[in-house]
Write an enzyme that holds these catalytic residues in place. Sequence first.
Site, PDB file in Angstrom:
ATOM      1  N   PRO A   1      39.560 103.630  14.893  1.00 25.49           N
ATOM      2  CA  PRO A   1      39.249 102.517  13.987  1.00 25.49           C
ATOM      3  C   PRO A   1      39.296 101.178  14.713  1.00 25.49           C
ATOM      4  CG  PRO A   1      40.857 104.002  13.004  1.00 25.49           C
ATOM      5  CD  PRO A   1      40.703 104.415  14.428  1.00 25.49           C
ATOM      6  N   GLU A   2      38.350 100.307  14.367  1.00 30.39           N
ATOM      7  CA  GLU A   2      38.333  98.973  14.965  1.00 30.39           C
ATOM      8  C   GLU A   2      39.137  98.019  14.090  1.00 30.39           C
ATOM      9  OE1 GLU A   2      34.865  97.757  16.983  1.00 30.39           O
ATOM     10  OE2 GLU A   2      34.077  99.785  17.169  1.00 30.39           O
TER      11      GLU A   2
ATOM     12  N   LYS B   1      44.286  96.370  16.590  1.00 35.37           N
ATOM     13  CA  LYS B   1      44.264  97.726  16.051  1.00 35.37           C
ATOM     14  C   LYS B   1      45.657  98.211  15.651  1.00 35.37           C
ATOM     15  CE  LYS B   1      40.246  98.840  18.909  1.00 35.37           C
ATOM     16  NZ  LYS B   1      39.656  99.768  19.896  1.00 35.37           N
TER      17      LYS B   1
ATOM     18  N   ARG C   1      34.474 105.475  27.957  1.00 32.23           N
ATOM     19  CA  ARG C   1      33.898 105.204  26.638  1.00 32.23           C
ATOM     20  C   ARG C   1      32.387 105.065  26.755  1.00 32.23           C
ATOM     21  NH1 ARG C   1      37.565 103.298  22.952  1.00 32.23           N
ATOM     22  NH2 ARG C   1      35.933 103.919  21.469  1.00 32.23           N
TER      23      ARG C   1
END
Length: 269
Positions: free
Chosen positions: A2-3, A52, A258
């Site tokens: 989640p951002e 976060k 990523r």
Amino acid sequence: MPEGHTLHRLARLHQRRYAGAPVAVSSPQGRFAAEAALLDGRVLERAEAHGKHLFHHYGPHGTVHVHLGLYGTFSEAPLPVEPPVGQVRMRLAGRTHWTDLRGPTRCELLTVAEADAIKARLGPDPLRRDARPDDAWERISRSRTSIAALLMDQSVLAGVGNVYRAEVLFRHGVAPMLPGRSLDAVVWKEIWTDLVTLMRAGVRTGRIDTVADEHLPEVTGRAPRQDRHGGEVYVYRRAGQPCLVCGTPVAHTELAGRNLYWCPVCQPV
């Protein structure tokens, strides 16, 4: 993972539903049982997010620090509570609702000083009113590291994840491999302002939308995006598909483990 907008949505929800009153805290799974026993029946004074990270403040009794990581989730429901399903690390029950936390990377009870130390290690968060973007620029402007990597470094900038990273660089025509020290100061200010706007919209809607009105499906006639993350985006997870602006196939590579997406034409080196 989640951002930042997701954590700020959770913080606002928990503030509204639980803060200011005693809450029942338990750990059906057992891994947070000792800490939960210390907090059970205490008043949750405040919930907040930084990047976060989510913090539940119980005053002198400590602060619960949650980092969801890749697999952590909260589920919310109105009272009455129901038997736990799955591995519930922490259960919180208030006056009208209850919530279960499953699978977080971190769920720990900290002192106020320990919680403050975590925040001190984080860069400015575009969603916080106390953010100081010049602190991030000081790091970026001196770094040979690519701007794509710097935007994902939570010690430089807190809360920005893979989607916001890819999209904000596209929106400002910045090549992802550009060294931070080669980024123009004016462009940085535009990127920061854009992140504030985009992420605030994400808090309101619960999804990430970055596409300008003139590029929306209902305007261009293309099919809406089908993705579990939701939202209309320019390049994220669109590798090989035509750029919504110039038609060039969206490029993809890996950077620091990523996925990275960009348009070679709209974001020239």
